[in-house]
Design a protein around this motif. Structure first.
Motif, mmCIF file in Angstrom:
data_model
loop_
_atom_site.group_PDB
_atom_site.id
_atom_site.type_symbol
_atom_site.label_atom_id
_atom_site.label_comp_id
_atom_site.label_asym_id
_atom_site.label_seq_id
_atom_site.Cartn_x
_atom_site.Cartn_y
_atom_site.Cartn_z
ATOM 1 N N LEU A 65 -11.092 38.966 44.649
ATOM 2 C CA LEU A 65 -10.458 38.046 43.704
ATOM 3 C C LEU A 65 -8.995 38.411 43.503
ATOM 4 O O LEU A 65 -8.664 39.581 43.255
ATOM 5 C CB LEU A 65 -11.189 38.066 42.358
ATOM 6 N N ILE A 66 -8.132 37.421 43.614
ATOM 7 C CA ILE A 66 -6.697 37.617 43.431
ATOM 8 C C ILE A 66 -6.315 37.005 42.094
ATOM 9 O O ILE A 66 -6.440 35.795 41.881
ATOM 10 C CB ILE A 66 -5.914 36.963 44.580
ATOM 11 N N ASN A 67 -5.892 37.869 41.186
ATOM 12 C CA ASN A 67 -5.604 37.456 39.812
ATOM 13 C C ASN A 67 -4.102 37.587 39.568
ATOM 14 O O ASN A 67 -3.590 38.683 39.346
ATOM 15 C CB ASN A 67 -6.393 38.330 38.828
ATOM 16 N N ALA A 68 -3.408 36.456 39.625
ATOM 17 C CA ALA A 68 -1.946 36.493 39.526
ATOM 18 C C ALA A 68 -1.469 37.067 38.204
ATOM 19 O O ALA A 68 -0.405 37.689 38.132
ATOM 20 C CB ALA A 68 -1.377 35.087 39.718
ATOM 21 N N THR A 69 -2.243 36.905 37.127
ATOM 22 C CA THR A 69 -1.799 37.387 35.814
ATOM 23 C C THR A 69 -1.863 38.900 35.721
ATOM 24 O O THR A 69 -1.285 39.479 34.804
ATOM 25 C CB THR A 69 -2.664 36.783 34.696
ATOM 26 N N ALA A 70 -2.554 39.547 36.673
ATOM 27 C CA ALA A 70 -2.663 41.002 36.634
ATOM 28 C C ALA A 70 -1.509 41.684 37.349
ATOM 29 O O ALA A 70 -1.413 42.898 37.348
ATOM 30 C CB ALA A 70 -3.987 41.448 37.261
ATOM 31 N N ALA A 71 -0.649 40.913 37.993
ATOM 32 C CA ALA A 71 0.472 41.512 38.721
ATOM 33 C C ALA A 71 1.370 42.288 37.775
ATOM 34 O O ALA A 71 1.704 41.816 36.689
ATOM 35 C CB ALA A 71 1.268 40.424 39.428
ATOM 36 N N HIS A 72 1.747 43.478 38.158
ATOM 37 C CA HIS A 72 2.591 44.317 37.320
ATOM 38 C C HIS A 72 4.042 43.890 37.483
ATOM 39 O O HIS A 72 4.561 43.850 38.601
ATOM 40 C CB HIS A 72 2.426 45.793 37.718
ATOM 41 N N PRO A 73 4.746 43.592 36.428
ATOM 42 C CA PRO A 73 6.110 43.063 36.555
ATOM 43 C C PRO A 73 7.090 44.026 37.175
ATOM 44 O O PRO A 73 8.153 43.626 37.621
ATOM 45 C CB PRO A 73 6.492 42.740 35.111
ATOM 46 N N GLU A 127 -5.325 28.004 34.736
ATOM 47 C CA GLU A 127 -6.329 27.182 34.058
ATOM 48 C C GLU A 127 -7.366 28.038 33.343
ATOM 49 O O GLU A 127 -8.395 27.536 32.899
ATOM 50 C CB GLU A 127 -7.012 26.265 35.074
ATOM 51 N N GLY A 128 -7.132 29.360 33.290
ATOM 52 C CA GLY A 128 -8.041 30.260 32.598
ATOM 53 C C GLY A 128 -9.240 30.700 33.410
ATOM 54 O O GLY A 128 -10.175 31.292 32.865
ATOM 55 N N GLU A 129 -9.230 30.474 34.720
ATOM 56 C CA GLU A 129 -10.365 30.850 35.559
ATOM 57 C C GLU A 129 -10.434 32.362 35.714
ATOM 58 O O GLU A 129 -9.428 33.025 35.971
ATOM 59 C CB GLU A 129 -10.231 30.187 36.932
ATOM 60 N N THR A 130 -11.638 32.931 35.574
ATOM 61 C CA THR A 130 -11.816 34.389 35.671
ATOM 62 C C THR A 130 -12.776 34.802 36.775
ATOM 63 O O THR A 130 -12.981 35.995 37.000
ATOM 64 C CB THR A 130 -12.335 34.952 34.330
ATOM 65 N N ASP A 131 -13.386 33.838 37.476
ATOM 66 C CA ASP A 131 -14.319 34.164 38.541
ATOM 67 C C ASP A 131 -14.312 33.031 39.561
ATOM 68 O O ASP A 131 -13.867 31.914 39.273
ATOM 69 C CB ASP A 131 -15.732 34.359 37.990
ATOM 70 N N ALA A 132 -14.827 33.335 40.753
ATOM 71 C CA ALA A 132 -14.902 32.314 41.795
ATOM 72 C C ALA A 132 -15.982 31.292 41.466
ATOM 73 O O ALA A 132 -16.979 31.620 40.800
ATOM 74 C CB ALA A 132 -15.205 32.973 43.136
#
Length: 462
Positions: free
Chosen positions: A443-451, A305-310
């Motif tokens: 913070l856990i940012n799923a989009t930052a996971a390295h493929p 949903e584009g969230e970048t912070d808690a």
């Protein structure tokens, strides 16, 4: 456009900030800031070097026992144990390469400077023939101690480690005359176990940083894939990772998804971790005869949903728990009982409008170590026996607690559960956190996971 809940939240934040500022002007806060950089895994000395260091700490502590005996007007302290039936104190007086007392191991600490001068303190026997008893009787006859401490306390583990069978053997072999001189003094064991030694803090700080590094990695996209990873997966990741770091643990890691209903138990929850979850971990590591005990919280960003912070409401909850930490450290002073400190803290929380619970405890040789406790989860206002013990100087404490905080974004009240380990700084005459404290959510940012690194995440098999 501001909603009613947003306006109320801003007003609450402003009021809370003013209360904290006013309190800070009166009391210099004991807490330190959240570390500015990520923690690192600290490499400990080799096992051989660790053993030498630990034996040095042991010798320093043993050298203080005669003074401790004099403090309590006791001339001898007798411990008897067998392999697999150890006295609780054994683990704080043994050598680093000893893993159990062999056969029957008898220790006699003493204050004698005449007939036993030049002999070891403690005197030590390892025997399975009965030869120890006539030798022990001869020593006691020579020294003639008036009061002999036995670890027979019924309430304090660190003063009650003498097994019933060993007590019966002592009574039979020593006889009525000597047994009439025996006394129960649990503060001997409590003070011996609780007191720090010089040079220990730097290694304890290393263990704390490694504990933080474990949490920071576990609560990251390197380990957690929302919708796939479970809380139990993360718990076992901790266990496997600790083996690689050559450290162990004194309790299984407990990872939970925080909800209004969830509260401390002896296990985590069994949930699939999803975006928007508030996570919690309670665990500690063990190495070099020391234990850590830490609780942190994390938030899984709604990256879809584009969230970048808690959410702000979650941050507010952490701030309230931080303020409770300050209150505890400000009021802990040597000589006060744990219940004294607890009452003062609860009174101050009421003044500041903070609801929550305190259940802090000593730490060091054990995860739940010797000394006064400050509340229990099931005894929130007064703790018999252990709460009536005095706070000791020069010790380690685990500042464990939670704050209730309403989260408008969720329309629910949650427990914000934090725990950090602290020590008494003699120079500054105040308590300080050993490494730091959590002041912002991981913070856990799923989009930052390295493929190319999916192997670090656990996959639930269908």
């Amino acid at each position: 456009m501001f909603t009613k809940n947003m306006i109320l939240l801003q007003l609450a934040e402003s009021l809370f900030a003013l209360v904290v500022l006013a309190s800070t002007l009166v009391h210099v806060t004991s807490a330190q800031l959240h570390p500015t950089s990520l923690a690192e895994y600290v490499r400990l000395p080799s096992l051989r070097e660790q053993a030498a260091i630990q034996d040095g700490w042991r010798d320093e502590r043993l050298s203080r026992i005669p003074g401790l005996l004099n403090k309590y007007r006791i001339q001898a302290w007798l411990m008897s144990q067998r392999e697999y039936a150890e006295d609780t104190l054994w683990w704080s007086v043994k050598g680093a390469t000893e893993y159990a007392p062999h056969r029957r191991t008898v220790l006699l600490f003493h204050t004698n400077t005449s007939s036993l001068a030049g002999q070891p303190n403690p005197l030590r026997w390892v025997d399975n023939t009965g030869a120890v008893w006539p030798e022990l009787r001869n020593i006691l006859t020579s020294y003639n101690p008036r009061r002999i401490a036995l670890n027979t306390d019924r309430d304090v583990a660190f003063g009650g480690g003498l097994h019933v069978g060993e007590y019966e053997a002592l009574a039979e072999e020593l006889g009525e005359d000597w047994m009439e001189r025996t006394v129960n003094e649990p503060m001997l064991g409590i003070e011996h176990v609780a007191t720090r030694v010089p040079g220990q803090l730097q290694y304890y700080r290393d263990l704390q940083e490694t504990t933080w590094a474990l949490i920071e990695e576990a609560f990251s996209e390197r380990v957690i894939t929302p919708g796939v990873t479970t809380t139990e997966d993360v718990e076992w990741w901790y266990r496997e990772k600790m083996l690689l770091l050559n450290v162990t643990t004194w309790n299984h890691p407990r990872v939970s998804v925080i909800t209004p209903e969830s509260f401390p138990g002896w296990s985590g929850t069994q949930d699939v971790i999803r975006e928007g979850d508030l996570l919690h971990v309670d665990f500690g590591i063990t190495a070099m005869g020391l234990n850590t005990d830490v609780q942190h919280m994390a938030y899984v960003l709604r990256t879809s949903e584009g969230e970048t912070d808690a959410p702000v409401g979650l941050k507010e909850g952490v701030r309230r728990a931080n303020r409770m930490q300050d209150i505890v450290l400000e009021r802990m002073r040597a000589g006060k009982t744990g219940n004294d400190v607890l009452k003062e803290c609860l009174d101050q929380m009421k003044v500041e409008g903070i609801e929550g619970q305190i259940y802090s405890h000593p730490i060091g040789d054990w995860g739940h170590s010797a000394g006064a406790v400050i509340g229990f989860t099931n005894l929130p206002e007064y703790v018999p026996v252990l709460g009536e013990l005095p706070i000791l100087p020069n010790t380690y404490y685990s500042i464990e607690l939670y704050a209730y905080s309403f989260v408008p974004e969720r329309n629910e009240t949650l427990r914000f559960r934090l725990e950090e380990n602290a020590y008494w700084d003699e120079l500054d005459e105040r308590w300080k956190f050993v490494y730091g404290r959590q002041e912002r959510l991981h913070l856990i940012n799923a989009t930052a996971a390295h493929p190319t690194q999916p192997a670090l995440a656990f996959v639930v098999q269908p």
